[in-house]
Motif scaffolding. Structure first.
Motif, PDB file in Angstrom:
ATOM      1  N   ASP A 153     -42.190 -56.002   0.464  1.00 52.84           N
ATOM      2  CA  ASP A 153     -42.704 -55.620  -0.884  1.00 52.84           C
ATOM      3  C   ASP A 153     -41.648 -56.994  -1.756  1.00 52.84           C
ATOM      4  OD1 ASP A 153     -42.928 -55.322  -3.468  1.00 52.84           O
ATOM      5  OD2 ASP A 153     -42.572 -53.079  -2.893  1.00 52.84           O
ATOM      6  N   LEU A 154     -41.671 -58.332  -2.076  1.00 56.38           N
ATOM      7  CA  LEU A 154     -40.433 -59.357  -2.128  1.00 56.38           C
ATOM      8  C   LEU A 154     -40.110 -58.467  -3.890  1.00 56.38           C
ATOM      9  CD1 LEU A 154     -38.765 -61.473  -1.608  1.00 56.38           C
ATOM     10  CD2 LEU A 154     -41.141 -63.136  -1.922  1.00 56.38           C
ATOM     11  N   PRO A 155     -41.795 -58.091  -4.423  1.00 60.01           N
ATOM     12  CA  PRO A 155     -41.422 -58.202  -6.287  1.00 60.01           C
ATOM     13  C   PRO A 155     -40.233 -57.115  -6.328  1.00 60.01           C
ATOM     14  CG  PRO A 155     -44.105 -58.969  -5.085  1.00 60.01           C
ATOM     15  CD  PRO A 155     -42.739 -58.514  -4.105  1.00 60.01           C
ATOM     16  N   GLY A 156     -40.619 -55.607  -5.563  1.00 61.33           N
ATOM     17  CA  GLY A 156     -40.188 -54.611  -5.519  1.00 61.33           C
ATOM     18  C   GLY A 156     -38.694 -54.556  -5.378  1.00 61.33           C
ATOM     19  N   THR A 157     -38.563 -55.602  -4.007  1.00 56.65           N
ATOM     20  CA  THR A 157     -36.805 -56.178  -3.318  1.00 56.65           C
ATOM     21  C   THR A 157     -36.577 -57.223  -5.114  1.00 56.65           C
ATOM     22  OG1 THR A 157     -37.893 -55.870  -1.525  1.00 56.65           O
ATOM     23  CG2 THR A 157     -35.468 -57.378  -1.668  1.00 56.65           C
ATOM     24  N   GLN A 158     -36.911 -57.641  -5.428  1.00 55.38           N
ATOM     25  CA  GLN A 158     -36.430 -58.040  -6.363  1.00 55.38           C
ATOM     26  C   GLN A 158     -35.705 -58.017  -7.311  1.00 55.38           C
ATOM     27  OE1 GLN A 158     -39.420 -61.430  -6.260  1.00 55.38           O
ATOM     28  NE2 GLN A 158     -38.267 -63.523  -5.491  1.00 55.38           N
ATOM     29  N   ALA A 159     -36.705 -56.912  -7.430  1.00 54.91           N
ATOM     30  CA  ALA A 159     -37.104 -56.209  -8.883  1.00 54.91           C
ATOM     31  C   ALA A 159     -35.405 -55.099  -9.094  1.00 54.91           C
ATOM     32  CB  ALA A 159     -37.722 -55.244  -9.314  1.00 54.91           C
ATOM     33  N   ASP A 160     -35.658 -54.437  -7.365  1.00 53.67           N
ATOM     34  CA  ASP A 160     -34.422 -53.797  -7.613  1.00 53.67           C
ATOM     35  C   ASP A 160     -32.979 -54.892  -7.506  1.00 53.67           C
ATOM     36  OD1 ASP A 160     -35.677 -51.061  -7.064  1.00 53.67           O
ATOM     37  OD2 ASP A 160     -35.308 -51.226  -5.258  1.00 53.67           O
ATOM     38  N   LEU A 161     -32.731 -55.744  -6.625  1.00 56.00           N
ATOM     39  CA  LEU A 161     -31.523 -56.349  -7.157  1.00 56.00           C
ATOM     40  C   LEU A 161     -30.982 -56.722  -8.064  1.00 56.00           C
ATOM     41  CD1 LEU A 161     -32.345 -58.181  -2.976  1.00 56.00           C
ATOM     42  CD2 LEU A 161     -30.619 -56.498  -3.468  1.00 56.00           C
ATOM     43  N   ALA A 162     -32.566 -57.034  -8.994  1.00 48.46           N
ATOM     44  CA  ALA A 162     -31.764 -57.547 -10.069  1.00 48.46           C
ATOM     45  C   ALA A 162     -31.402 -56.446 -11.257  1.00 48.46           C
ATOM     46  CB  ALA A 162     -33.188 -57.877 -10.927  1.00 48.46           C
ATOM     47  N   GLU A 163     -31.810 -55.069 -11.251  1.00 50.40           N
ATOM     48  CA  GLU A 163     -31.587 -53.420 -12.497  1.00 50.40           C
ATOM     49  C   GLU A 163     -30.451 -53.876 -11.328  1.00 50.40           C
ATOM     50  OE1 GLU A 163     -32.588 -49.006 -13.345  1.00 50.40           O
ATOM     51  OE2 GLU A 163     -34.034 -49.977 -11.223  1.00 50.40           O
ATOM     52  N   ALA A 164     -29.469 -53.594  -9.631  1.00 49.51           N
ATOM     53  CA  ALA A 164     -28.450 -53.677  -9.745  1.00 49.51           C
ATOM     54  C   ALA A 164     -27.194 -54.061 -10.138  1.00 49.51           C
ATOM     55  CB  ALA A 164     -28.096 -53.352  -7.449  1.00 49.51           C
ATOM     56  N   GLN A 165     -27.348 -55.415  -9.813  1.00 44.97           N
ATOM     57  CA  GLN A 165     -26.563 -56.687 -10.642  1.00 44.97           C
ATOM     58  C   GLN A 165     -26.692 -56.602 -11.499  1.00 44.97           C
ATOM     59  OE1 GLN A 165     -27.431 -60.380  -9.423  1.00 44.97           O
ATOM     60  NE2 GLN A 165     -26.003 -61.319 -10.419  1.00 44.97           N
ATOM     61  N   ARG A 166     -27.077 -56.211 -12.640  1.00 47.65           N
ATOM     62  CA  ARG A 166     -27.324 -55.973 -14.330  1.00 47.65           C
ATOM     63  C   ARG A 166     -26.358 -54.704 -14.410  1.00 47.65           C
ATOM     64  NH1 ARG A 166     -32.760 -56.911 -14.123  1.00 47.65           N
ATOM     65  NH2 ARG A 166     -33.074 -54.130 -15.013  1.00 47.65           N
ATOM     66  N   ILE A 167     -26.609 -53.699 -13.402  1.00 44.47           N
ATOM     67  CA  ILE A 167     -26.192 -52.673 -13.315  1.00 44.47           C
ATOM     68  C   ILE A 167     -24.046 -53.389 -13.520  1.00 44.47           C
ATOM     69  CG2 ILE A 167     -25.188 -50.768 -12.935  1.00 44.47           C
ATOM     70  CD1 ILE A 167     -27.924 -49.573 -12.514  1.00 44.47           C
ATOM     71  N   ALA A 168     -24.425 -53.602 -12.456  1.00 44.40           N
ATOM     72  CA  ALA A 168     -22.700 -54.053 -11.843  1.00 44.40           C
ATOM     73  C   ALA A 168     -22.109 -54.965 -12.764  1.00 44.40           C
ATOM     74  CB  ALA A 168     -22.924 -54.695 -10.426  1.00 44.40           C
ATOM     75  N   GLU A 169     -22.928 -55.773 -13.140  1.00 40.96           N
ATOM     76  CA  GLU A 169     -22.142 -56.555 -14.340  1.00 40.96           C
ATOM     77  C   GLU A 169     -21.971 -56.259 -15.660  1.00 40.96           C
ATOM     78  OE1 GLU A 169     -25.070 -60.001 -14.785  1.00 40.96           O
ATOM     79  OE2 GLU A 169     -24.325 -60.835 -12.823  1.00 40.96           O
ATOM     80  N   ARG A 170     -23.150 -55.011 -16.372  1.00 41.63           N
ATOM     81  CA  ARG A 170     -22.399 -54.377 -17.877  1.00 41.63           C
ATOM     82  C   ARG A 170     -21.013 -53.815 -17.130  1.00 41.63           C
ATOM     83  NH1 ARG A 170     -27.753 -52.559 -18.184  1.00 41.63           N
ATOM     84  NH2 ARG A 170     -27.302 -50.542 -17.057  1.00 41.63           N
ATOM     85  N   GLY A 171     -21.002 -53.389 -15.944  1.00 41.78           N
ATOM     86  CA  GLY A 171     -19.896 -51.726 -15.621  1.00 41.78           C
ATOM     87  C   GLY A 171     -18.827 -52.872 -15.338  1.00 41.78           C
ATOM     88  N   GLY A 172     -18.770 -53.873 -14.861  1.00 37.79           N
ATOM     89  CA  GLY A 172     -17.403 -54.506 -14.802  1.00 37.79           C
ATOM     90  C   GLY A 172     -17.694 -53.827 -13.152  1.00 37.79           C
TER      91      GLY A 172
END
Length: 173
Positions: A153-172
């Protein structure tokens, strides 16, 4: 302290620390002899670390699946405690541990992850969102991304990775 040692790569010291903490737990709450809640989750992460590395490297099963079964048993007991008290964070973390155990076992045996693995991962993500604990959400999303990748499930994989990155960047992170 045991978790900090684990995060620093001091595995033996971490094992000793968690064993000492669990002995104290058994003494103070004999009805709950195993660590539970966040400490139980952290201990489970330590116990699964070698199994996770084996799953990542594609090594064969044997002892790894036994470790998964032991940690899953611990998480199942902890989940019962958390559900009894309606501790949302702990429920979600126990589902995450169960999802990881199932995923690693499936990967070690060369199996496609099953429905139980998917249900546990979904329950973990939903539970963390409900509990409002974004600090734990990235590790959950990374686990689900790995699961989705295993299911092609490549779209699902990419969505989860993108969200994890957004949270990590936003939270330092």
């Amino acid at each position: 302290l045991a978790d900090a040692r684990h995060q620093q790569g001091e595995r033996e010291a971490a094992h000793r620390g968690f064993a000492e903490a669990e002995a104290m737990q058994a003494e103070f709450q004999p009805q709950y002899p195993l660590l539970y809640s966040l400490r139980g989750f952290q201990y489970g992460e330590l116990l699964l670390a070698e199994v996770e590395r084996a799953a990542w490297s594609g090594l064969a099963a044997a002892e790894g699946s036994e470790g998964c079964a032991q940690v899953a048993q611990r998480a199942t007991q902890a989940l019962a405690i958390a559900e009894r008290h309606n501790w949302l964070l702990d429920i979600a973390l126990d589902h995450l541990t169960l999802a990881r155990c199932a995923l690693y076992a499936d990967l070690l045996y060369g199996r496609t992850p099953g429905e139980d693995t998917q249900q546990q991962a979904e329950a973990a993500v939903a539970g963390l969102r409900q509990a409002g604990h974004q600090d734990h959400l990235p590790r959950c999303l990374l686990t689900r991304a790995w699961l989705r990748h295993s299911l092609n499930d490549l779209p699902g994989t990419q969505a989860d990775l993108a969200e994890a990155q957004r949270i990590a960047e936003r939270g330092g992170m």
